[in-house]
Design an enzyme around this catalytic site. Structure first.
Site, short mmCIF file in Angstrom:
data_model
loop_
_atom_site.label_atom_id
_atom_site.label_comp_id
_atom_site.label_asym_id
_atom_site.label_seq_id
_atom_site.Cartn_x
_atom_site.Cartn_y
_atom_site.Cartn_z
N CYS A 1 0.81 -1.22 0.00
CA CYS A 1 0.00 0.00 0.00
C CYS A 1 0.84 1.27 0.00
CB CYS A 1 -0.94 0.01 1.20
SG CYS A 1 -1.93 -1.47 1.31
N HIS B 1 -3.78 6.88 3.07
CA HIS B 1 -4.10 5.61 2.43
C HIS B 1 -5.51 5.19 2.87
CE1 HIS B 1 -4.14 1.59 1.07
NE2 HIS B 1 -3.97 1.04 2.25
N ASN C 1 -10.05 -0.86 -0.13
CA ASN C 1 -8.60 -0.71 -0.06
C ASN C 1 -7.99 -1.15 -1.39
OD1 ASN C 1 -5.86 -0.91 0.46
ND2 ASN C 1 -6.10 -1.98 2.41
#
Ligand code: UT7
Length: 328
Positions: free
Chosen positions: A116, A255, A285
């Protein structure tokens, strides 16, 4: 802003697959509810790739949009840096497929496997290449098809992820706007908490398939704890290093993994939610794609304007984490 930037973001783009999977769709697949997913994560829907979609094609679409926004011909790209953990193949780098699709024949192309945090790792590399004179224009992309490594029988993970790509063209700064600073970090003692354990040379695909090791595995509660601390640390660190506080930040782009982590990060740097870009409800996500997609949307919606100071923060498997300060 005290420090003169070397590089700046010249254009951004994003791409998503056509299909949308809602929490209500997931209710029919596993023992979960829309209420649980929304309350524990903030996610309402996510984009899902179909069999024909590839990570490279999504990334090329996002990259093409970014080049168009930057008004830069593909031949002028010196490097393509692609953050992904779900590339088309183990090798060659998915960035090489993207290079071919874009016709960026003069570029060097490589992938970064920082999960990520992949886009922020890429942004740091792009800024460094430009600062050192080794490149003029770098295309940084974050793109994933995480749903291909999702165990659709595991309710603890399958409700979380989505597929997408986001991109930014980084070029020389005009002296005022640009990347003020970047910070990246990792902790290799915690690899086991978020990983796909099989398919590499340690557990080859034939063994991994039988053991269900070709799927993403995550110790959610543990990852959550580290994510909250590391994202707060990364945000505080880069602000302090540049003699800034949360008051100097016009927009925080965290994020997008979980609304509760986003809230905690905003609180840590003292930012009200009006100054935080949130789209986790629409995408879930998307790992390395999450920050460039949010940045692209924020620019499109006028949430990021010329002169704005933007703080970006991410955390992911590795563990990896990082932050960036960008003056738009
Ligand atoms: O992208 C960077 C890295 N990733 C992250 O940052 C994600 C970090 N982790 C998280 O966001 C959260 O830990 C999750 C969203 C994954 C899980 O939320 P949680 O509040 O930590 O839940 P939990 O794992 O502690 O589970 C609580 C309960 C459990 O039931 P019991 O044991 O209390 O009876 C789970 O079995 O919720 C249950 N549960 C579910 N229930 C309905 C877990 N998943 C689901 C589900 N639907 N999908």
């Amino acid at each position: 802003m005290s420090k003169k930037p070397n590089s700046m973001i010249l254009g951004t783009g994003r791409a998503v697959p056509k299909r949308v999977l809602t929490n209500f769709d997931l209710e029919k697949m596993v023992d979960t509810t829309d209420e649980w997913i929304k309350e524990r994560t903030g996610i309402e829907r996510r984009y899902i790739a179909d069999e024909k979609d590839t990570t490279s094609a999504l990334c090329a679409d996002a990259g093409r949009a970014a080049l168009q926004a930057a008004q830069l011909p593909a031949e002028k790209v010196d490097a393509i840096i692609l953050g992904t953990v779900t590339g088309d193949v183990t090798f060659p780098a998915t960035a090489c497929y993207v290079q071919e699709m874009l016709g960026a024949e003069n570029a060097a192309a490589f992938d970064i496997a920082a999960a990520c945090t992949g886009f922020l790792y890429g942004l740091m590399m792009a800024d460094s290449l430009i600062a050192s004179g080794k490149a003029q224009h770098v295309l940084v992309i974050g793109g994933e098809i995480l749903t291909r490594i999702t165990d659709w029988t595991d309710r603890a993970t399958c409700v979380l992820f989505g597929d997408a790509a986001g991109a930014a063209v980084v070029g020389p700064s005009d002296g005022k706007r640009g990347i003020i600073d970047t910070f990246i970090k990792s902790d290799g003692r915690l690899t086991h908490l978020l990983c796909m354990p099989g398919g590499g040379t340690k557990v080859p695909p034939d063994v991994a398939l039988a053991e269900k090791m070709m799927f993403l595995r995550m110790e959610g509660r543990e990852v959550f704890k580290y994510a909250v601390t590391a994202m707060g640390d990364a945000a505080e660190h880069i602000l302090a290093k540049n003699n800034l506080t949360g008051d100097d930040v016009d927009l925080l782009i965290p994020h997008q993994a979980n609304m509760r982590i986003i809230n905690a990060t905003a609180k840590r740097v003292g930012l009200p939610l009006e100054k935080v870009y949130i789209n986790v409800q629409d995408y879930g996500n998307t790992s390395a794609a999450s920050i460039p997609i949010a940045m692209n949307e924020a620019l499109e919606k006028g949430r990021l304007k010329s002169g704005d100071c933007c703080l970006m923060v991410a955390f992911g498997g590795g563990f990896t984490w990082g932050s960036a300060l960008v003056q738009f």
